[in-house]
Design an enzyme around this catalytic site. Sequence first.
Site, short mmCIF file in Angstrom:
data_model
loop_
_atom_site.label_atom_id
_atom_site.label_comp_id
_atom_site.label_asym_id
_atom_site.label_seq_id
_atom_site.Cartn_x
_atom_site.Cartn_y
_atom_site.Cartn_z
N LYS A 55 0.84 -1.21 0.00
CA LYS A 55 0.00 0.00 0.00
C LYS A 55 0.88 1.26 0.00
O LYS A 55 0.59 2.22 -0.70
CB LYS A 55 -0.93 -0.02 1.22
CG LYS A 55 -2.06 -1.03 1.06
CD LYS A 55 -2.78 -1.35 2.34
CE LYS A 55 -3.70 -2.54 2.12
NZ LYS A 55 -4.15 -3.18 3.34
N GLN A 99 -5.56 -2.44 9.49
CA GLN A 99 -5.03 -3.64 8.85
C GLN A 99 -5.47 -4.86 9.66
O GLN A 99 -5.08 -5.01 10.81
CB GLN A 99 -3.49 -3.56 8.77
CG GLN A 99 -2.85 -4.66 7.95
CD GLN A 99 -3.22 -4.58 6.47
OE1 GLN A 99 -3.15 -3.54 5.84
NE2 GLN A 99 -3.62 -5.71 5.90
N ASP A 122 -11.89 1.48 3.62
CA ASP A 122 -11.88 0.03 3.44
C ASP A 122 -13.30 -0.53 3.51
O ASP A 122 -13.50 -1.75 3.40
CB ASP A 122 -10.98 -0.64 4.49
CG ASP A 122 -10.21 -1.82 3.90
OD1 ASP A 122 -10.32 -2.05 2.68
OD2 ASP A 122 -9.50 -2.49 4.66
#
Length: 285
Positions: A55, A99, A122
């Site tokens: 990322k 994450q 996300d």
Amino acid sequence: MSKILDGKKLSESLAGKLVERIAKAKFKALAPADPKLVIIQVGTLEESNTYIKKKRLFAEKIGVQVVHKQYGNSTPENDIVSDIAKYNSDPSVHGIMVQLPLPTGMNTDKILEAIDGKKDVDGLTALNTKLLFDGQTAFISATTKGVMTMLHHYKINLAGKRAVVVGDSILVGRPTAFALLNEGATVTVCHSRTKNLPEETKRADILVVAVGKPHLITSKHVSRGQVIIDVGINVTKKGLVGDVDFNKVKGIVKAITPVPGGVGPMTVYSLFDNLVSAYEVSLQK
Ligand code: NAP
């Protein structure tokens, strides 16, 4: 021979479009700061480190700032939640992502729900999953968005088609099933208690596999004319492999994503597509 749906090449070409969108938004709003993404990591899981590195590299390529906030395994949840609240109210931050997975015992919902829906790039907060459920505009989970972007790019029509999703996780299987449903596919979702997996998967026009078991899907699970999207990423002695036995099915199906180089790069791209959208919206205010 099956057509290869090349996520690596596609994500590279779409990255250029993100650069253009950022430049245009900046120009219109008269030189504001670059888009900024905050990545929250708890612990030092090797796989998470690898995903975060990818990322960061992509962010650097398109001119996005990344703040990587790393916490120890035993950090109190409330400390993370109050940091997220600060990022929510910081106008220089446009997106926040956690994450996953978090360490065992940590309340994932509590941490995810702390993120403002407008910065949830996300797409995992209840607000955005409900919007997806309702078929409305939402930040969609990056992996699901990656799968859908790939299907759109390769002009794979979904309306009226039979889609089978293997795997019903919150992160991939379920949001992908809803995204396919929202585009008019007739969707079947399979999981570990599905009685006759080959019978279900063979019926698909579009088969999406997100399980985490190397080469679970083989020639007996597929049929001619199918499009196969392999989301699985499995680290084996032979390197990274998908959930689909690529070599066994590639001569049978119409089109297939490789692993690596299929859904993985599209997931990274899609996170930043969501981030740039959040950035554009923030500049319109
Ligand atoms: P997960 O949370 O472990 O979910 C796995 C799913 O597979 C569950 O729904 C499980 O069913 C189902 N399952 C397990 N064994 C099965 C079997 N024998 N037959 C049918 N279904 C079975 O995994 P995930 O987070 O969704 O990830 C799945 C895979 O995608 C992993 O390899 C992961 O690394 C990969 N992934 C890739 C990307 C990418 O960008 N390419 C992004 C995210 C994840 P039950 O619910 O019944 O247990």
